[in-house]
Design an enzyme around this catalytic site. Structure first.
Site, mmCIF file in Angstrom:
data_model
loop_
_atom_site.group_PDB
_atom_site.id
_atom_site.type_symbol
_atom_site.label_atom_id
_atom_site.label_comp_id
_atom_site.label_asym_id
_atom_site.label_seq_id
_atom_site.Cartn_x
_atom_site.Cartn_y
_atom_site.Cartn_z
ATOM 1 N N ASP A 192 0.859 -1.187 0.000
ATOM 2 C CA ASP A 192 0.000 0.000 0.000
ATOM 3 C C ASP A 192 0.894 1.235 0.000
ATOM 4 O OD1 ASP A 192 -2.237 1.874 0.590
ATOM 5 O OD2 ASP A 192 -3.329 0.046 1.041
ATOM 6 N N HIS A 251 2.120 2.053 -3.161
ATOM 7 C CA HIS A 251 1.160 2.962 -3.782
ATOM 8 C C HIS A 251 1.613 4.418 -3.716
ATOM 9 C CE1 HIS A 251 -2.386 -0.097 -3.172
ATOM 10 N NE2 HIS A 251 -1.373 -0.582 -3.876
#
Length: 395
Positions: A218, A241
């Site tokens: 993430d 991310h």
């Protein structure tokens, strides 16, 4: 906009602490820890922390000795403590229970928690292993955060020289803290692991993250609400991310995020680069954001502002509210984009983005022969120097 200032000096000196430890025994061994990676050593940690936190000295220390692996269940290292400075020295390895079943009847929202401890230094060169695979295989929506290590309501804190791996979800959580220095960390979990943010910051002020490598499933760093004076410098991000401000305003609350600085950060094959994401129902502001000296390598979405963030794309109704995003500077941005839209500033029709500056940007397609473009919606500002792809900002 001011450039990043140097982090404050650490509040402790580890060489002073080593002299406080019993010359013949490690403190953990004195309290009955086994350190074989199988025996539950939680009680030994609890008792040692009590002695350290209540020590009648100005400086106190705990030592997780090298050559040992300690199995520890969820626990809190709670303050306030009597010493003004505490050094938590991790030379060995601390591991979490191996499966979610082992957590039944215990706090499933945290693992290692420092709460209300001021003047704390957590230093390596040891490792924290969250053993999160068992959590990744179940519905993560029923669990929030599950960090390896949390700092809650702590002031003057440093975390350095630690390897943090395989958290159930967020690796490091910082909430309600002031003056936090994070440096020389390595954070690792598989690209496919869900919600494993590297570092999440919320309701905190004066947080410095530098010289750190983060690869996760993430955000490498995520910045939540009620934060200010955040400095992220000399960081390698990937996989992951990217570095995100948000998401913000999900419950329609008043957002307040100020003075965020992301400088000399390298993104390697991440799904996003530098991102600001807000919900339409949010209010308040994000302002004073600097992205400077940024390098992207095969990043899918290098520059993003998304004020229509939603759990399901296009699934949220339009509103007349929005978070005011202003004074955002992108300066010295280079690298390659895997997607056609390398600069995507999708601002709210209700509350425009203002005072955006694109200053010296050169983004090329990852695949030769392709092209990249900019896309803007209700975004106002200006450009300076060479900007490729060409700026789409409204003046």
């Amino acid at each position: 906009m001011d450039t990043a200032r140097s982090p404050p000096p650490l509040v402790v000196n580890s060489t002073n602490f080593l002299g406080k430890i019993d010359e013949n025994h490690d403190l953990y061994m004195d309290y009955g820890a086994v350190g074989d990676g199988c025996t539950d050593d939680t009680l030994a940690f609890v008792e040692t922390w009590k002695s350290t936190c209540n020590a009648q000295t100005e400086i106190a220390a705990m030592l997780v000795p090298d050559g040992n692996t300690f199995l520890v269940h969820p626990m809190a290292f709670a303050g306030p403590c009597k010493p003004t400075s505490i050094n938590f020295l991790i030379s060995g390895i601390i591991i979490a229970p191996n499966s979610p079943e082992s957590w039944k009847g215990r706090n499933q929202g945290r693992w290692l928690i420092f709460k209300g401890v001021d003047g704390l230094s957590v230093d390596g060169p040891g490792m924290l292993d969250g053993r999160g695979k068992g959590w990744w295989d179940i519905l993560c929506a029923t669990h929030r955060h599950l960090p390896v290590i949390s700092f809650l309501q702590c002031n003057k804190v440093s975390l350095s020289n630690i390897l943090v791996v395989d958290s159930p979800q967020t690796h490091i959580l910082i909430t309600g803290c002031n003056n936090v220095v994070i440096r020389y960390l390595s954070i690792k979990s598989p690209e496919t692991s869900p919600n494993t943010d590297g570092i999440h910051i919320s309701s905190s002020h004066g947080v410095f993250i530098h010289n750190t490598n983060i690869g996760s499933g993430d955000d490498c760093v995520s910045i939540g609400d009620h934060t200010s004076d955040i400095y992220i410098t000399d960081v390698d991000c990937g996989p992951g991310h990217g570095v995100s401000i948000g998401s913000l305003g999900r419950s329609g609350n008043e957002v307040k995020v100020d003075n965020i600085n992301v400088i000399r950060v390298r993104f390697n094959k991440t799904t996003n680069g530098v991102r600001i994401k807000t919900w339409q129902v949010g209010r308040g502001h994000v302002r004073g954001v600097l992205y400077e000296d940024i390098n992207f390598m095969d990043v899918s979405n290098p520059i993003i502002i998304d004020q229509y963030y939603c759990d399901v794309r296009g699934g949220c109704e339009s509103t007349r509210t929005g978070v005011q995003i202003s004074d955002v500077r992108y300066a010295g941005i280079f690298g390659t984009s895997k997607s056609k839209v390398a600069i995507n500033l999708n601002c709210s029709q209700a509350v425009a983005c203002t005072d955006i500056l694109l200053d010296t940007i050169l983004l090329a397609p990852s695949t030769p022969g392709k092209k990249v473009i900019s896309s803007c919606n209700n975004a106002y500002g200006s450009s300076a120097g060479i900007v490729e792809p060409e700026s789409c900002l409204l003046e």
